[in-house]
Enzyme design. Structure first.
Site, PDB file in Angstrom:
ATOM      1  CG  HIS A  63      34.045  -1.368  78.424  1.00 40.04           C
ATOM      2  ND1 HIS A  63      34.410   0.035  77.746  1.00 40.04           N
ATOM      3  CD2 HIS A  63      32.705  -0.679  79.070  1.00 40.04           C
ATOM      4  CE1 HIS A  63      33.893   1.020  78.224  1.00 40.04           C
ATOM      5  NE2 HIS A  63      32.811   0.618  78.923  1.00 40.04           N
ATOM      6  CG  ASP A 110      29.119   6.076  70.700  1.00 36.49           C
ATOM      7  OD1 ASP A 110      27.979   5.939  71.413  1.00 36.49           O
ATOM      8  OD2 ASP A 110      30.198   6.305  71.410  1.00 36.49           O
ATOM      9  NE  ARG A 125      22.456   8.427  74.690  1.00 40.13           N
ATOM     10  CZ  ARG A 125      23.530   7.582  75.282  1.00 40.13           C
ATOM     11  NH1 ARG A 125      24.417   7.091  74.390  1.00 40.13           N
ATOM     12  NH2 ARG A 125      23.342   7.002  76.367  1.00 40.13           N
ATOM     13  CB  SER A 146      27.017   4.039  73.494  1.00 44.72           C
ATOM     14  OG  SER A 146      28.044   4.841  73.838  1.00 44.72           O
ATOM     15  CE  LYS A 186      31.875   4.176  73.382  1.00 43.17           C
ATOM     16  NZ  LYS A 186      31.265   5.402  73.932  1.00 43.17           N
TER      17      LYS A 186
HETATM   18  N1  URA Z   1      29.366   5.363  77.959  1.00 42.06           N
HETATM   19  C1  URA Z   1      29.400   5.194  76.808  1.00 42.06           C
HETATM   20  O1  URA Z   1      30.302   4.757  76.312  1.00 42.06           O
HETATM   21  N2  URA Z   1      28.272   5.355  76.094  1.00 42.06           N
HETATM   22  C2  URA Z   1      27.131   5.806  76.878  1.00 42.06           C
HETATM   23  O2  URA Z   1      25.851   6.190  76.252  1.00 42.06           O
HETATM   24  C3  URA Z   1      27.109   5.826  78.637  1.00 42.06           C
HETATM   25  C4  URA Z   1      28.309   5.730  79.237  1.00 42.06           C
END
Ligand code: URA
Ligand code: CA
Length: 433
Positions: free
Chosen positions: A82, A161, A168, A183, A187
């Site tokens: 990632h 999320d 947020r 977060s 994923k």
């Molecule tokens: N990217 C994400 O996937 N989540 C966040 O909280 C911030 C950036």
């Protein structure tokens, strides 16, 4: 259990239990906990942080809030990479065939999304015929056969999320290390990763502007991964200037091919090999980074990495002959040189602004529904630290439009030439494991 008590506890710096965090995520996902209570908790977390245990529990609760991809029919350790997002970041296209060529299975789910250029899927679609609309069985069969496949995003991954990130975004609570880290990690875990390598960018073009914050985020994610049984490593890399030379979809495919042939830009090559080495280690194919690096150098040299890329493209309908004939990739009508107005050392190439210029040319989506032009973008002919003569080409603009005066001006504004000697910035800042 009451949401009120959970908010109060976090407000008072007390640690939340696994039951309390699961209650929050389940209730927030199914709508029984209202947005205003979730906002209050997000703000309390923003101010008071989370313990290691809380971060791990929150991550798994979010990962399990929707579909969990099952990659167990694939042999070996499934390693995912990632990146926190950069400009002209072509590393996925390079390191996926690289690590596959040494036997680490790459089962990648990728999206399109917004940004300076398209996502990995858009870039790959610059190869005529290539597609990611394959079913799960085919995906798994291809990974077992070729060690590499990319499938488009489908299903209902991490709804908790999605909802919490949206909340947020409008409550000034995005910028919290535990919330960002959980977060991102949720994923990757929902997408089926057994092990994870993270490229945390730092600098003007990055989500995290300062190196200290980037290191803190990377450490937070590595610790979550290791606490939930996913071997995780991270690299902190420079994103003050764009990575490599190409920014644009087909242009980046060409750059990836050159890198797999061992003649790519130095920085893209170095970062790809560094991340790939970590992937080979967490994937269990080498014991040390040095050993992994030797294996990777070898598959570049003997052509196996390039062969793996060709097989991968052809297996998903792509015309793999573009690898030997990159001029068959989509090409823009015009190639315009941006000439240096004075002689000197390139001291700054502002990554995000150069990325925005590429997007204005059509390389990326400004909104979800924008059409992308796979052929266009920019190719840097100089990078920070290079000496240029007045009148030499700083970069080449690949455009399908005749009217690019405003884009040229934007590019000029974001490239600085200085009389003093400028040192090229360090690309790799830190390795974290
Ligand atoms: N990217 C994400 O996937 N989540 C966040 O909280 C911030 C950036
Ligand atoms: Ca690039």
């Amino acid at each position: 259990m009451r949401m009120y008590d959970i908010i109060e506890k976090k407000r008072d710096h007390l640690e939340l239990t696994d039951e309390e965090l699961n209650f929050f995520i389940n209730g927030y996902t199914d709508g029984s906990i209202p947005e205003y209570q979730a906002s209050a908790l997000a703000m309390a977390i923003y101010f008071n942080g989370m313990s290691e245990q809380e971060r791990a529990t929150l991550t798994m609760a979010m990962a399990e809030s929707g579909d969990m991809i099952d990659l167990s029919p694939i042999d070996g350790v499934k390693v995912d990479k990632h990146s926190t997002g950069g400009v002209g970041d072509t590393t996925t296209l390079v390191l996926a065939p690289l690590v596959a060529a040494v036997g680490v299975p790459v089962a990648k789910m990728s999206g399109r999304g917004l940004g300076h250029t398209g996502g990995t899927v858009d870039k790959l679609e610059a190869v005529p015929g290539f597609h990611v609309e394959i079913d799960n069985e085919e995906f798994i069969r291809l990974v077992n056969q070729n060690k590499l496949s990319v499938i488009g995003q489908s299903g209902n991954l991490t709804p908790a999320d999605k909802k919490l990130y949206g909340l947020r975004d409008v409550t000034a609570t995005v910028n919290s290390i535990p919330l960002i880290a959980s977060s991102i990690m949720s994923k990757k875990i929902a997408a089926g990763a057994d092990a994870i390598v993270l490229d945390v960018k730092t600098g003007a073009g990055a989500f995290m502007k300062s190196e200290e914050e980037s290191i803190e985020l990377a450490k937070a994610m590595v610790s979550i991964g290791n606490n939930v049984g996913r071997n995780t490593m991270a690299v902190i890399s420079d994103m003050a200037q764009p990575l490599g030379r190409a920014i644009g979809n087909a242009l980046e495919v060409r750059e990836a091919i050159e890198t797999l042939q061992g003649k790519g830009p130095e920085d893209l090559t170095e970062l790809s090999l560094t991340l790939a080495s970590q992937m080979v280690v967490v994937g269990g194919k080498a014991n040390t980074i040095d050993e992994a690096r030797k294996m990777l150098d070898e598959v570049i040299e003997n052509g196996k990495a390039l062969e793996t890329f060709k097989t991968f493209l052809a297996s998903q309908g792509g015309d793999a002959s573009v690898v030997d004939n990159p001029n068959d990739l989509p090409q823009a009508k015009h190639q315009v040189e941006l000439l240096a107005k004075k002689s000197g050392y390139v001291s700054e190439i502002v990554a995000d602004e150069i990325g925005n210029a590429a997007m204005l040319l059509g390389a990326g989506r400004q909104t979800k529904d924008s059409e992308i032009d796979l052929a266009v973008g920019v190719v840097l002919n100089n990078k920070v630290g290079d000496y240029v003569e007045e009148g030499a080409s700083l970069l080449t603009i690949h455009s399908n439009s005749d009217d690019i005066e405003n884009i040229k001006n934007k590019l000029y504004e974001n490239i600085t030439i200085s009389e003093q000697v400028v040192k090229a910035p360090d690309l790799i800042k830190t390795l974290i494991s």
